[in-house]
Motif scaffolding. Structure first.
Motif, PDB file in Angstrom:
ATOM      1  N   VAL A 228     -28.499  -3.711 -14.097  1.00 46.98           N
ATOM      2  CA  VAL A 228     -27.243  -4.456 -14.225  1.00 46.98           C
ATOM      3  C   VAL A 228     -27.625  -5.854 -14.680  1.00 46.98           C
ATOM      4  O   VAL A 228     -28.273  -6.604 -13.937  1.00 46.98           O
ATOM      5  CB  VAL A 228     -26.476  -4.502 -12.886  1.00 46.98           C
ATOM      6  CG1 VAL A 228     -25.110  -5.154 -13.098  1.00 46.98           C
ATOM      7  CG2 VAL A 228     -26.315  -3.100 -12.305  1.00 46.98           C
ATOM      8  N   GLY A 229     -27.303  -6.186 -15.919  1.00 47.35           N
ATOM      9  CA  GLY A 229     -27.797  -7.408 -16.538  1.00 47.35           C
ATOM     10  C   GLY A 229     -26.718  -8.389 -16.926  1.00 47.35           C
ATOM     11  O   GLY A 229     -25.512  -8.120 -16.791  1.00 47.35           O
ATOM     12  N   GLY A 230     -27.159  -9.549 -17.420  1.00 47.22           N
ATOM     13  CA  GLY A 230     -26.254 -10.590 -17.850  1.00 47.22           C
ATOM     14  C   GLY A 230     -25.744 -10.372 -19.260  1.00 47.22           C
ATOM     15  O   GLY A 230     -26.126  -9.425 -19.953  1.00 47.22           O
ATOM     16  N   ALA A 231     -24.882 -11.284 -19.684  1.00 43.34           N
ATOM     17  CA  ALA A 231     -24.264 -11.179 -21.005  1.00 43.34           C
ATOM     18  C   ALA A 231     -25.288 -11.263 -22.123  1.00 43.34           C
ATOM     19  O   ALA A 231     -26.346 -11.867 -21.979  1.00 43.34           O
ATOM     20  CB  ALA A 231     -23.224 -12.285 -21.165  1.00 43.34           C
ATOM     21  N   ASN A 232     -24.968 -10.633 -23.242  1.00 45.44           N
ATOM     22  CA  ASN A 232     -25.801 -10.635 -24.448  1.00 45.44           C
ATOM     23  C   ASN A 232     -27.166 -10.002 -24.188  1.00 45.44           C
ATOM     24  O   ASN A 232     -28.177 -10.428 -24.750  1.00 45.44           O
ATOM     25  CB  ASN A 232     -25.953 -12.057 -24.992  1.00 45.44           C
ATOM     26  CG  ASN A 232     -26.265 -12.093 -26.476  1.00 45.44           C
ATOM     27  OD1 ASN A 232     -25.972 -11.140 -27.209  1.00 45.44           O
ATOM     28  ND2 ASN A 232     -26.849 -13.181 -26.932  1.00 45.44           N
ATOM     29  N   PHE A 233     -27.193  -8.990 -23.354  1.00 46.66           N
ATOM     30  CA  PHE A 233     -28.424  -8.276 -23.027  1.00 46.66           C
ATOM     31  C   PHE A 233     -28.980  -7.634 -24.298  1.00 46.66           C
ATOM     32  O   PHE A 233     -28.274  -6.955 -25.035  1.00 46.66           O
ATOM     33  CB  PHE A 233     -28.119  -7.190 -21.989  1.00 46.66           C
ATOM     34  CG  PHE A 233     -29.328  -6.527 -21.387  1.00 46.66           C
ATOM     35  CD1 PHE A 233     -29.762  -6.871 -20.121  1.00 46.66           C
ATOM     36  CD2 PHE A 233     -30.026  -5.544 -22.080  1.00 46.66           C
ATOM     37  CE1 PHE A 233     -30.866  -6.262 -19.552  1.00 46.66           C
ATOM     38  CE2 PHE A 233     -31.133  -4.922 -21.521  1.00 46.66           C
ATOM     39  CZ  PHE A 233     -31.550  -5.285 -20.258  1.00 46.66           C
ATOM     40  N   GLY A 234     -30.267  -7.856 -24.574  1.00 42.61           N
ATOM     41  CA  GLY A 234     -30.896  -7.241 -25.735  1.00 42.61           C
ATOM     42  C   GLY A 234     -30.681  -7.982 -27.036  1.00 42.61           C
ATOM     43  O   GLY A 234     -30.800  -7.382 -28.112  1.00 42.61           O
ATOM     44  N   CYS A 235     -30.382  -9.261 -26.975  1.00 43.41           N
ATOM     45  CA  CYS A 235     -30.255 -10.033 -28.218  1.00 43.41           C
ATOM     46  C   CYS A 235     -31.652 -10.240 -28.807  1.00 43.41           C
ATOM     47  O   CYS A 235     -32.644  -9.757 -28.283  1.00 43.41           O
ATOM     48  CB  CYS A 235     -29.568 -11.369 -27.944  1.00 43.41           C
ATOM     49  SG  CYS A 235     -30.417 -12.394 -26.708  1.00 43.41           S
ATOM     50  N   GLY A 236     -31.736 -10.958 -29.911  1.00 46.66           N
ATOM     51  CA  GLY A 236     -33.043 -11.253 -30.502  1.00 46.66           C
ATOM     52  C   GLY A 236     -33.443 -10.268 -31.574  1.00 46.66           C
ATOM     53  O   GLY A 236     -32.600  -9.747 -32.307  1.00 46.66           O
ATOM     54  N   SER A 237     -34.737  -9.995 -31.672  1.00 53.13           N
ATOM     55  CA  SER A 237     -35.262  -9.185 -32.767  1.00 53.13           C
ATOM     56  C   SER A 237     -34.803  -7.736 -32.651  1.00 53.13           C
ATOM     57  O   SER A 237     -34.332  -7.292 -31.609  1.00 53.13           O
ATOM     58  CB  SER A 237     -36.794  -9.251 -32.797  1.00 53.13           C
ATOM     59  OG  SER A 237     -37.337  -8.565 -31.688  1.00 53.13           O
ATOM     60  N   SER A 238     -35.006  -6.981 -33.718  1.00 51.00           N
ATOM     61  CA  SER A 238     -34.477  -5.613 -33.795  1.00 51.00           C
ATOM     62  C   SER A 238     -35.449  -4.568 -33.261  1.00 51.00           C
ATOM     63  O   SER A 238     -35.203  -3.373 -33.416  1.00 51.00           O
ATOM     64  CB  SER A 238     -34.126  -5.272 -35.252  1.00 51.00           C
ATOM     65  OG  SER A 238     -35.285  -5.337 -36.069  1.00 51.00           O
TER      66      SER A 238
END
Length: 214
Positions: A72-82
């Motif tokens: 259970v994570g915060g907003a924008n989880f997994g942003c950044g590089s592809s």
């Protein structure tokens, strides 16, 4: 792939906003040419200090959260590089699903295509879930893909999932399997295209034959 109606298990709260894929899977774990061994890299700099010693305070290092299946994570989880390695690593680590207010767009596509379920809930509901799983590590969270509901001791939350992704989980399909369900339509389209534009057929093969051995 197995048909999946319910995902259920122990959940852990990762209280970071904007947790990017570089943190989920640091660059030093991208040197291999296959997917093997990526579990060791998951959230490495949060799990270990500079000397390689486990950080006792980090949730996934605590014995009571061993076997966690849902983050259970915060907003924008997994942003950044592809990097798709972030998804593969989480799955190798035993993670079946991530619940957060929002996700990085490319990470979302990579995850769902690999059948790592991502569930977006309102921030208030996510914070309630975080409080719930932190209050008791034995609390189980269940994600009902058929009913589109997240069930936790503190209550139930509805979520949305595209018809395509929902079908992939319920029928045990990845992206290739889903595409092959339309194989007859694909073959009909292909034949119709060659009938109308025969000069475009097998262009690469005919070019190689014309040029001869390299």
């Amino acid at each position: 792939m197995p048909e999946t109606t319910l995902l259920s298990g122990k959940a852990a709260a990762i209280r970071f906003e904007n947790l990017d894929t570089d943190q989920i899977m640091p660059k030093q774990f991208l040197r291999g040419i296959d997917k093997a061994g990526l579990a060791a890299g998951v959230l490495h700099d949060h799990r270990f200090d500079a000397s390689g010693k486990p950080r006792d305070g980090f949730v996934l290092n605590r014995p009571e959260y061993a076997g966690t299946r849902i983050l259970v994570g915060g907003a924008n989880f997994g942003c950044g590089s592809s990097r798709e390695h972030a998804v593969w690593g989480l799955q190798q680590f035993g993670i079946d699903a991530v619940i957060a207010p929002s996700f990085g767009e490319i990470f979302y596509s990579n995850a769902m295509n690999n059948r790592l379920l991502l569930v977006a809930l309102p921030r208030r509901a996510v914070e309630q879930l975080m409080d719930d799983v932190e209050a008791d590590s034995g609390n189980v969270v269940t994600i009902d893909i058929e009913r589109l509901r997240v069930q936790a001791p503190a209550g139930e939350h509805a979520f949305e999932l595209s018809a395509r992704h929902r079908r992939m989980f319920l029928e045990g399909l990845d992206m290739i399997g889903l595409s092959l369900r339309q194989r007859p339509e694909i073959l009909r389209f292909m034949q119709d295209y060659w009938d109308r534009y025969p000069w475009n057929r097998d262009v690469a093969r005919r070019t190689r034959e014309r040029l001869g051995p390299a």
